[in-house]
Design a protein around this motif. Structure first.
Motif, mmCIF file in Angstrom:
data_model
loop_
_atom_site.group_PDB
_atom_site.id
_atom_site.type_symbol
_atom_site.label_atom_id
_atom_site.label_comp_id
_atom_site.label_asym_id
_atom_site.label_seq_id
_atom_site.Cartn_x
_atom_site.Cartn_y
_atom_site.Cartn_z
ATOM 1 N N GLY A 95 -7.276 -4.180 -10.204
ATOM 2 C CA GLY A 95 -8.588 -4.081 -9.581
ATOM 3 C C GLY A 95 -8.832 -5.046 -8.439
ATOM 4 N N ASP B 40 -0.074 8.749 0.497
ATOM 5 C CA ASP B 40 -0.004 9.998 -0.267
ATOM 6 C C ASP B 40 0.646 11.104 0.564
ATOM 7 O OD1 ASP B 40 -1.932 10.995 1.464
ATOM 8 O OD2 ASP B 40 -3.526 11.094 -0.032
ATOM 9 N N GLU C 196 -2.984 -3.255 -7.110
ATOM 10 C CA GLU C 196 -4.446 -3.181 -6.979
ATOM 11 C C GLU C 196 -5.030 -2.156 -7.939
ATOM 12 O OE1 GLU C 196 -7.733 -2.858 -3.381
ATOM 13 O OE2 GLU C 196 -5.603 -3.015 -2.910
ATOM 14 N N GLU C 197 -4.319 -1.067 -8.125
ATOM 15 C CA GLU C 197 -4.767 -0.033 -9.055
ATOM 16 C C GLU C 197 -4.805 -0.568 -10.487
ATOM 17 O OE1 GLU C 197 -2.395 3.718 -10.057
ATOM 18 O OE2 GLU C 197 -3.650 4.308 -8.356
ATOM 19 N N ALA C 198 -3.812 -1.367 -10.860
ATOM 20 C CA ALA C 198 -3.723 -1.894 -12.222
ATOM 21 C C ALA C 198 -4.681 -3.055 -12.472
ATOM 22 C CB ALA C 198 -2.291 -2.342 -12.509
ATOM 23 N N MET D 192 -3.255 4.690 0.477
ATOM 24 C CA MET D 192 -3.833 4.468 -0.854
ATOM 25 C C MET D 192 -3.663 2.998 -1.225
ATOM 26 S SD MET D 192 -2.032 7.774 -2.633
ATOM 27 C CE MET D 192 -2.404 7.243 -4.272
ATOM 28 N N VAL D 193 -4.369 2.552 -2.260
ATOM 29 C CA VAL D 193 -4.214 1.170 -2.713
ATOM 30 C C VAL D 193 -2.840 0.991 -3.343
ATOM 31 C CG1 VAL D 193 -6.690 0.822 -3.076
ATOM 32 C CG2 VAL D 193 -5.258 1.607 -4.971
ATOM 33 N N SER D 194 -2.407 -0.247 -3.450
ATOM 34 C CA SER D 194 -1.113 -0.542 -4.065
ATOM 35 C C SER D 194 -1.183 -0.332 -5.571
ATOM 36 C CB SER D 194 -0.720 -1.990 -3.779
ATOM 37 O OG SER D 194 -1.599 -2.879 -4.443
ATOM 38 N N SER D 195 -0.029 -0.212 -6.200
ATOM 39 C CA SER D 195 0.030 -0.080 -7.662
ATOM 40 C C SER D 195 -0.575 -1.314 -8.319
ATOM 41 C CB SER D 195 1.476 0.087 -8.126
ATOM 42 O OG SER D 195 2.051 1.219 -7.559
ATOM 43 N N LYS E 145 0.841 -1.194 0.000
ATOM 44 C CA LYS E 145 0.000 0.000 0.000
ATOM 45 C C LYS E 145 0.877 1.245 0.000
ATOM 46 C CE LYS E 145 -4.112 -1.929 2.055
ATOM 47 N NZ LYS E 145 -4.986 -1.900 0.933
#
Length: 142
Positions: A96, A81, A92-94, A87-90, A78
């Motif tokens: 979902g 900011d 998880e962002e990529a 924030m979510v991890s990279s 995680k």
């Protein structure tokens, strides 16, 4: 892809980009405004890998494994900011979804099952001592 004119982007990397038809946008040398994100990530990757290798106590020949391991863990961790909010991890962002792997530090001690049994060794120790140097496809440790 926006890259700086450094030599790390030549050779196999350059050929791979050409083979895949990836457009290269080469930035102006020594202009931190153009190269800051890439340069910072590159520096952070090397510093993280170097620190992991030193903390593990493993010999220097494992430097590439320490870099790969650091990158793997960083992408799945995680982020925080500038306001200190999680924030979510990279990853998880990529993708979902949260990563499924259990993250461990580079060089963590472990034991591997050795279940070869020979006559007269029924009660012998079944574990071989080792260290984690990375992750294999499918979530296993290397």
């Amino acid at each position: 892809m926006k890259i700086d004119p450094g030599t790390e982007f030549e050779g196999e990397f350059k050929q791979l980009m050409l083979d895949r038809g990836t457009a290269r946008d080469i930035t102006i040398p020594r202009r931190s405004k153009n190269n800051s994100r890439q340069s910072r990530w590159h520096r952070e990757l090397w510093e993280g890998g170097r620190t992991a290798l030193l903390q593990s106590g493993l010999p220097g020949r494992f430097w590439s494994d320490s870099l790969s391991h650091y990158n793997f863990n960083k992408v799945r961790s995680k982020r925080i900011d500038s306001d200190g909010k999680e924030m979510v991890s990279s990853y998880e962002e990529a993708y979902g979804e949260a990563p499924k792997e259990t993250l461990v530090p580079f060089g963590t001690g472990c034991r591997f099952l050795d279940d070869r049994v020979t006559k007269g060794q029924k009660f012998r120790e079944r574990g071989i001592q080792g260290v984690v140097i990375g992750y294999a496809p499918g979530g296993a440790y290397r």
